[in-house]
Motif scaffolding. Structure first.
Motif, PDB file in Angstrom:
ATOM      1  N   GLU A  56       2.018  -3.230  23.280  1.00  0.00           N
ATOM      2  CA  GLU A  56       2.193  -3.522  21.850  1.00  0.00           C
ATOM      3  C   GLU A  56       0.856  -3.403  21.134  1.00  0.00           C
ATOM      4  O   GLU A  56      -0.164  -3.845  21.635  1.00  0.00           O
ATOM      5  CB  GLU A  56       2.754  -4.931  21.676  1.00  0.00           C
ATOM      6  N   MET A  58      -1.347  -3.487  17.178  1.00  0.00           N
ATOM      7  CA  MET A  58      -1.380  -3.954  15.790  1.00  0.00           C
ATOM      8  C   MET A  58      -2.655  -3.440  15.145  1.00  0.00           C
ATOM      9  O   MET A  58      -3.689  -3.326  15.807  1.00  0.00           O
ATOM     10  CB  MET A  58      -1.321  -5.480  15.722  1.00  0.00           C
ATOM     11  N   SER A 104       2.985 -12.780  20.084  1.00  0.00           N
ATOM     12  CA  SER A 104       2.471 -11.806  19.128  1.00  0.00           C
ATOM     13  C   SER A 104       0.960 -11.634  19.264  1.00  0.00           C
ATOM     14  O   SER A 104       0.266 -12.536  19.732  1.00  0.00           O
ATOM     15  CB  SER A 104       2.796 -12.252  17.698  1.00  0.00           C
TER      16      SER A 104
END
Length: 125
Positions: A56, A58, A104
């Motif tokens: 993931e 970001m 997250s």
């Protein structure tokens, strides 16, 4: 955990650079690795991060669409490909890590306990 950043330098506006962050001293599969930058007189700014286990990613708003973060599992290295550079990208770029398998990605510098020494990026206009 030790981090070694490299790849900075002087580049003209519109050009590209690729930064590297070598991670050692711990199982990188359990970490998230991020890039931050700090210009003189400014706060340290989140640039991008990747979670090793899930992949993931970001990005900070100021670099979306121009920068790409990636990782090489075999080399325990995280890369930051920077394209379309401009003068506002001039800063000391630092890589950082935190232990994180789930949840997250964190964008605050206070969530990253491990830091490398940084590499300077200077963009000339």
């Amino acid at each position: 955990v030790q981090l070694q950043a490299s790849g900075g330098g002087l580049v003209q506006a519109g050009g590209s650079l690729r930064l590297s962050c070598a991670v050692s001293g711990g199982p990188s599969v359990n970490h998230a690795v991020g890039w931050f930058r700090q210009a003189p007189g400014k706060e340290r700014e989140f640039v991008a991060a990747v979670k090793w286990r899930s992949g993931e990613k970001m990005y900070g708003d100021s670099v979306k669409g121009r920068f790409t973060i990636s990782k090489d599992n075999a080399k325990d290295t995280v890369y930051l490909q920077m394209n379309s550079l401009n003068a506002d990208d001039t800063a000391l770029y630092l890589c950082a890590a935190r232990e994180q398998r789930f949840g997250s990605i964190y964008t605050s510098r206070t969530n990253y306990p491990y830091w490398g020494q940084g590499t300077q990026v200077t963009v000339s206009s």
